[in-house]
Design a protein around this motif. Structure first.
Motif, PDB file in Angstrom:
ATOM      1  N   GLY A  46      67.162  60.584  64.361  1.00 55.65           N
ATOM      2  CA  GLY A  46      67.188  59.540  65.385  1.00 55.65           C
ATOM      3  C   GLY A  46      68.451  59.494  66.213  1.00 55.65           C
ATOM      4  O   GLY A  46      68.905  58.420  66.588  1.00 55.65           O
ATOM      5  N   LEU A  47      69.042  60.625  66.469  1.00 53.10           N
ATOM      6  CA  LEU A  47      70.277  60.647  67.250  1.00 53.10           C
ATOM      7  C   LEU A  47      69.979  61.004  68.702  1.00 53.10           C
ATOM      8  O   LEU A  47      69.069  61.778  68.982  1.00 53.10           O
ATOM      9  CB  LEU A  47      71.236  61.703  66.703  1.00 53.10           C
ATOM     10  CG  LEU A  47      71.768  61.494  65.304  1.00 53.10           C
ATOM     11  CD1 LEU A  47      72.838  62.526  65.015  1.00 53.10           C
ATOM     12  CD2 LEU A  47      72.329  60.100  65.165  1.00 53.10           C
ATOM     13  N   SER A  48      70.794  60.474  69.578  1.00 50.27           N
ATOM     14  CA  SER A  48      70.699  60.903  70.966  1.00 50.27           C
ATOM     15  C   SER A  48      71.168  62.360  71.012  1.00 50.27           C
ATOM     16  O   SER A  48      71.935  62.794  70.159  1.00 50.27           O
ATOM     17  CB  SER A  48      71.604  60.038  71.847  1.00 50.27           C
ATOM     18  OG  SER A  48      72.955  60.272  71.492  1.00 50.27           O
ATOM     19  N   ALA A  87      74.824  62.568  70.746  1.00 54.64           N
ATOM     20  CA  ALA A  87      75.386  62.349  69.411  1.00 54.64           C
ATOM     21  C   ALA A  87      75.194  63.591  68.547  1.00 54.64           C
ATOM     22  O   ALA A  87      76.034  63.923  67.717  1.00 54.64           O
ATOM     23  CB  ALA A  87      74.745  61.127  68.767  1.00 54.64           C
ATOM     24  N   GLN A  88      74.073  64.290  68.754  1.00 52.29           N
ATOM     25  CA  GLN A  88      73.861  65.522  67.986  1.00 52.29           C
ATOM     26  C   GLN A  88      74.934  66.549  68.311  1.00 52.29           C
ATOM     27  O   GLN A  88      75.470  67.207  67.419  1.00 52.29           O
ATOM     28  CB  GLN A  88      72.483  66.110  68.314  1.00 52.29           C
ATOM     29  CG  GLN A  88      71.363  65.213  67.862  1.00 52.29           C
ATOM     30  CD  GLN A  88      70.113  65.987  67.524  1.00 52.29           C
ATOM     31  OE1 GLN A  88      70.153  67.195  67.316  1.00 52.29           O
ATOM     32  NE2 GLN A  88      68.980  65.294  67.461  1.00 52.29           N
ATOM     33  N   GLN A 142      73.487  71.579  60.247  1.00 54.94           N
ATOM     34  CA  GLN A 142      72.644  72.410  61.124  1.00 54.94           C
ATOM     35  C   GLN A 142      71.255  72.596  60.520  1.00 54.94           C
ATOM     36  O   GLN A 142      70.257  72.570  61.219  1.00 54.94           O
ATOM     37  CB  GLN A 142      73.310  73.765  61.317  1.00 54.94           C
ATOM     38  CG  GLN A 142      74.689  73.601  61.931  1.00 54.94           C
ATOM     39  CD  GLN A 142      74.841  74.394  63.186  1.00 54.94           C
ATOM     40  OE1 GLN A 142      74.675  75.593  63.157  1.00 54.94           O
ATOM     41  NE2 GLN A 142      75.140  73.744  64.285  1.00 54.94           N
ATOM     42  N   GLU A 143      71.216  72.755  59.220  1.00 55.90           N
ATOM     43  CA  GLU A 143      69.909  72.930  58.585  1.00 55.90           C
ATOM     44  C   GLU A 143      69.101  71.631  58.682  1.00 55.90           C
ATOM     45  O   GLU A 143      67.891  71.664  58.918  1.00 55.90           O
ATOM     46  CB  GLU A 143      70.093  73.347  57.125  1.00 55.90           C
ATOM     47  CG  GLU A 143      68.875  74.071  56.588  1.00 55.90           C
ATOM     48  CD  GLU A 143      69.054  74.494  55.132  1.00 55.90           C
ATOM     49  OE1 GLU A 143      70.209  74.759  54.731  1.00 55.90           O
ATOM     50  OE2 GLU A 143      68.045  74.532  54.422  1.00 55.90           O
ATOM     51  N   ALA A 167      85.411  58.535  71.299  1.00 50.54           N
ATOM     52  CA  ALA A 167      85.547  58.012  72.656  1.00 50.54           C
ATOM     53  C   ALA A 167      84.376  58.412  73.541  1.00 50.54           C
ATOM     54  O   ALA A 167      84.025  57.709  74.484  1.00 50.54           O
ATOM     55  CB  ALA A 167      86.855  58.504  73.279  1.00 50.54           C
ATOM     56  N   ALA A 168      83.739  59.562  73.214  1.00 50.91           N
ATOM     57  CA  ALA A 168      82.724  60.099  74.118  1.00 50.91           C
ATOM     58  C   ALA A 168      81.308  59.667  73.780  1.00 50.91           C
ATOM     59  O   ALA A 168      80.398  59.818  74.598  1.00 50.91           O
ATOM     60  CB  ALA A 168      82.799  61.631  74.113  1.00 50.91           C
ATOM     61  N   ALA A 169      81.102  59.144  72.591  1.00 48.92           N
ATOM     62  CA  ALA A 169      79.738  58.766  72.199  1.00 48.92           C
ATOM     63  C   ALA A 169      79.196  57.724  73.157  1.00 48.92           C
ATOM     64  O   ALA A 169      79.953  56.929  73.707  1.00 48.92           O
ATOM     65  CB  ALA A 169      79.733  58.211  70.778  1.00 48.92           C
ATOM     66  N   GLU A 170      77.863  57.736  73.343  1.00 51.85           N
ATOM     67  CA  GLU A 170      77.331  56.860  74.381  1.00 51.85           C
ATOM     68  C   GLU A 170      77.082  55.439  73.895  1.00 51.85           C
ATOM     69  O   GLU A 170      76.783  54.563  74.670  1.00 51.85           O
ATOM     70  CB  GLU A 170      76.075  57.468  75.005  1.00 51.85           C
ATOM     71  CG  GLU A 170      74.961  57.716  74.022  1.00 51.85           C
ATOM     72  CD  GLU A 170      73.816  58.507  74.671  1.00 51.85           C
ATOM     73  OE1 GLU A 170      74.109  59.317  75.567  1.00 51.85           O
ATOM     74  OE2 GLU A 170      72.680  58.293  74.263  1.00 51.85           O
TER      75      GLU A 170
END
Lengths: 394, 461
Positions: free
Chosen positions: A184-186, A189-190, A208-209, B440-443
């Motif tokens: 569930g990450l943007s 964020a990944q 990564q896996e 700092a960069a996370a949305e």
């Protein structure tokens, strides 16, 4: 190689079958080299104690009606006749085609060496440890098998789902995944996760896996336009995907078999899950892989031969094992039937076990992987006497 | 020796950095804090087992009444009472889990909480059936926590003869084949070797220790009679005891009437050199590295032998040895410790955690812990949780952590700290450029906080 599978194995080796498999982008020559054998084994632990007498009803035994006036009726009550003696629970009609094609079978009147205390936890521990007692035992039988087969990698066996699969615990590496996991990450964020974990090779590789596995799930869901509903089906689907690839063994649990009350209403839910799981496995494995697959579903104990005062059954002893797959000798209820008459029951209450379930599992493993008997009786199931081949495989 | 590193003390020997609670100032301060009164136990109380026992008495009473009046309204009422008692114990069990977490979040003496966790794992036990299944925290409170700074033998005696251990490893049912009870029963009586084996293999000598199957069997016979009842707690039942002398590791123990020989054999096992080796290795692995410096292990072992098993002496060596202060982080925090240190880094106020009902507690605590592979107080066997990092660094484990790290802090706190500040307070000197950039960069704030928690500098210690 066991004689029962040698023809298929020979054909595969000589290229008569398996061409399309080899051409699949997922199956590289490296993958072939990494797999120690070709057959697939799926082990399902049915937690809670499945009532084998209700799922596959020995309606041909006249004592069944006396013991169970309200439960486990025969074909006249809607059960699906199997062979004139046993009938399948009315709710399992969805599995009848598998039975008719010889891809579904059962073994009645079996048990682990566990006796008398009838505790779920102890019973499951022993079922998964594969030993006679728990004293000093740290690992499970499926892991011990991996320890003795050459060529096993960390991708050979998968424990799937969130419940601990003790039967796969031990010194041999196994993979774990739960299709319920949603990262569930943007996308951003990944990427940042990649960056943050990069300095630590172990964490980075596992991350990564995880991403790869979660993406497989998502792609699958997108391709189908929707996700299968129910954790059990997603587990089955995931198991099939791994088994089509490098994995040769998958193990997971299905819960909900502890039917002390109103069994006619509580058991169908668990049976639906089992039935949907088996059907999903067959669909997702596809004809070719399904043909070399054996699925075994095991439970910690059976239930009382008599129904109790609240329309259910209590913890018992002798139980039943379910087998499915193209590799099994289906269309048949195996096992020695002990009868339900006075004096036939264990402690005048439970179905008498006539054989150790470990013997059946050992023979199946022998057939699938070619492991020799001494190893099975010495390392995998220490102290087991396998006895005669019950011919559970084709 | 290097200068004392307070941050490393918190990370390696505690539950990580807190933005509020000050780190210890020296090794001496850490050691003397262990000897000070147990402030956290007062602030976040957990019922001791001896009190928990009253619940077991009530449940047993209800069960008796139900049997006696089967089929009547009285039986129904008894059943209802039992269900209420079970529900209360379940609820309190979750409250105690919350208190365990809060102790780890708010203590200035985090080493003590780490030691509680370490020894609870060494003496893993949980109840098997009925209400006693909720008694793990009360057992730890009673058998482990008071003995942290005493001699190992004291803790060994307390844990091995504790009702929860006797239940967990089937000792309370074990009968000598020649015991009065077995003779009367005229049924093959069950000698159960489970506890005896684990005492040798796990609690004292270690799996490589110099014992044989005969020692296990003899010790099991010696243990017969150890039992408990809800109304009395620990009891010795002479009619379960195997008559005749038993010989364990070459020494013969007699007396079938009391638990005295059991006490004696436990004392001998605690004094055995293999026990020193086993415990030294375990402590070094747990606190320092999967492959600890042999010099550290040797020093710990010597401390144990020279002081007749003083745990304080071992801690002093552990905290003073240069090998224990290597600045590069090594061990991977298991899920529980990861979660506790995340909550500590966020200084989660006690009222926020305590307001959670059962459902929310399961949502933020039990379910995610299970997803990360460490079901609360349910290690798979009596050997406790694995120490090897490789056991925990798995795709499934990481997925569980990511899911929790990105969502739980916001769910618990509602208002999250500024991630650019958080990255400094949570990681201290160990914040690197990559994680600063990510924070700092996370949305979104939750993702930024989650990324900091997922950084190797936070996940290792």
């Amino acid at each position: 190689m066991p004689s029962t599978l040698s023809r298929r194995a020979f054909l595969a080796r000589t290229g008569f079958i398996g061409c399309s498999l080899a051409a699949s982008p997922l199956v590289t020559p490296v993958t072939f080299a990494a797999t120690p054998w070709d057959a697939r084994l799926v082990v399902i632990i049915l937690r809670g104690g499945m009532d084998g007498l209700d799922v596959v009803r020995p309606y041909g035994d006249p004592d069944l009606r006396t013991l169970r006036p309200g439960l486990s009726g025969g074909p006249d009550q809607g059960a699906h006749d199997l062979d004139g003696f046993y009938a399948l629970h009315p709710h399992l009609g969805g599995l009848k085609p598998l039975w008719d094609e010889g891809d579904l079978g059962f073994v009645q009147a079996i048990s682990t060496p566990y006796r008398d205390k009838r505790s779920h936890f102890d019973g499951q521990d022993l079922l998964e440890a594969g030993t006679v007692s728990m004293a000093g035992v740290r690992d499970g039988w499926l892991n011990r098998m991996l320890q003795v087969v050459p060529g096993v990698t960390a991708q050979t066996a998968y424990a799937i789902g969130r419940s601990d699969m003790r039967l796969l615990q031990g010194a041999a590496d196994v993979a774990n995944w739960s299709p319920e996991a949603e990262l569930g990450l943007s996308p951003q964020a990944q990427q940042l996760m990649d960056l943050v974990t990069e300095s630590d090779p172990a964490i980075h590789a596992a991350w990564q896996e995880a991403q790869m596995l979660a993406t497989l799930e998502d792609e699958k869901a997108t391709a189908q336009g929707q996700q299968r509903s129910g954790a059990h089906m997603r587990i089955a689907e995931f198991a099939a995907a791994r088994l089509r690839d490098e994995a040769r063994i998958a193990a997971f649990s299905l819960n909900g078999w502890d039917t002390h009350r109103a069994q006619d209403r509580t058991l169908p839910r668990a049976m639906s899950q089992l039935s949907e799981t088996l059907v999903t496995l067959r669909e997702e494995l596809g004809g070719e892989v399904w043909q070399k697959t054996a699925v075994v579903a095991l439970t910690e104990f059976g239930r009382t031969a008599r129904e109790n005062g609240s329309g259910g059954t209590d913890h018992g002893t002798g139980g039943m094992m379910v087998m499915a797959g193209g590799a099994v000798q289906g269309g048949r209820v195996h096992g020695d039937w002990p009868g339900l008459g006075t004096g036939d029951l264990y402690q005048n209450r439970d179905l008498m076990p006539t054989r150790d379930v470990r013997a059946h599992v050992a023979w199946i493993m022998r057939g699938l992987t070619g492991l020799d008997r001494a190893t099975l009786e010495g390392s995998v199931f220490p102290g087991l006497e396998m006895g005669d081949n019950p011919q559970l495989l084709l | 020796m290097r200068d004392f590193d307070p941050q490393l003390a918190e990370i390696r020997f505690g539950y990580g950095l807190s933005p509020v609670v000050a780190a210890p100032s020296s090794v001496d301060a850490m050691l003397s804090a262990l000897q000070a009164p147990d402030a956290m136990a007062d602030r976040f109380p957990i019922e001791p087992f001896d009190t928990f026992r009253l619940r077991m008495i009530e449940v047993a009473k209800a069960a008796r009444e139900r049997r006696k009046h089967r089929g009547t309204a009285k039986a129904e009422a008894a059943k209802k009472r039992r269900n209420v008692l079970n529900a209360e114990a379940r609820k309190d069990g979750l409250k105690w889990a919350g208190h365990v977490l809060l102790r780890r979040v708010w203590t200035p003496d985090a080493f003590r909480e780490r030691l509680v966790a370490f020894w609870s794992d060494h003496f893993t036990a949980h109840g098997k059936r009925g209400v006693i299944r909720r008694a793990t925290s009360p057992y730890v409170q009673e058998a482990i926590r008071p003995h942290l700074t005493s001699r190992f033998e004291d803790m060994l005696q307390a844990a091995v003869t504790h009702p929860l251990m006797l239940d967990y490893l089937d000792q309370s049912q074990s009968m000598g084949p020649g015991s009065v009870r077995a003779q009367n029963k005229k049924k093959s009586a069950g000698l159960n070797e489970n506890l005896a084996r684990e005492v040798l293999e796990l609690h004292t000598l270690g799996v490589d220790g110099p014992y044989t199957q005969d020692d296990v069997r003899e010790l099991a016979e010696l243990f017969t009679g150890l039992s408990f009842s809800p109304s009395n707690g620990f009891v010795f039942r002479p009619n379960f005891a195997e008559p005749g002398p038993e010989t364990v590791l070459g020494r013969t123990y007699t007396d079938d009437k009391t638990e005295a020989p059991v006490r004696a054999v436990l004392s001998d096992l605690a004094a055995h050199p293999s026990t020193a080796t086993h415990l030294a290795q375990k402590l070094a692995v747990h606190f320092v590295s999967d492959t600890p410096d042999p010099a550290l292990v040797a020093a710990l072992e010597a401390a144990y032998r020279d002081t007749d098993g003083s745990l304080m002496a071992m801690y002093e060596v552990l905290l003073s040895h240069p090998a224990a202060w290597s600045p590069a982080l090594s061990n991977y925090k298991p899920p529980q410790d990861f979660m506790a240190s995340a909550l500590r880094s966020l200084a989660v106020p006690e009222n926020l955690l305590m307001r959670f009902d059962e459902k929310n507690m399961r949502r933020v605590f039990n379910a995610p812990l299970t997803a990360m592979g460490q079901q609360w107080q349910r290690p798979i066997g009596p050997d406790g949780w694995p120490e090897e990092d490789a056991h925990w660094i798995t795709p499934q484990g990481l997925a569980g952590r990511v899911e929790w790290a990105m969502a739980a802090p916001e769910f618990i706190l509602r208002v999250l700290p500024d991630p650019r500040v958080f990255v400094e307070t949570a990681l201290g000197d160990r914040a690197d450029e990559a994680v600063r950039f990510a924070a700092a960069a996370a949305e979104s704030k939750p993702e930024a906080i989650g990324l900091v928690l997922m950084s190797p500098a936070f996940q290792r210690r």
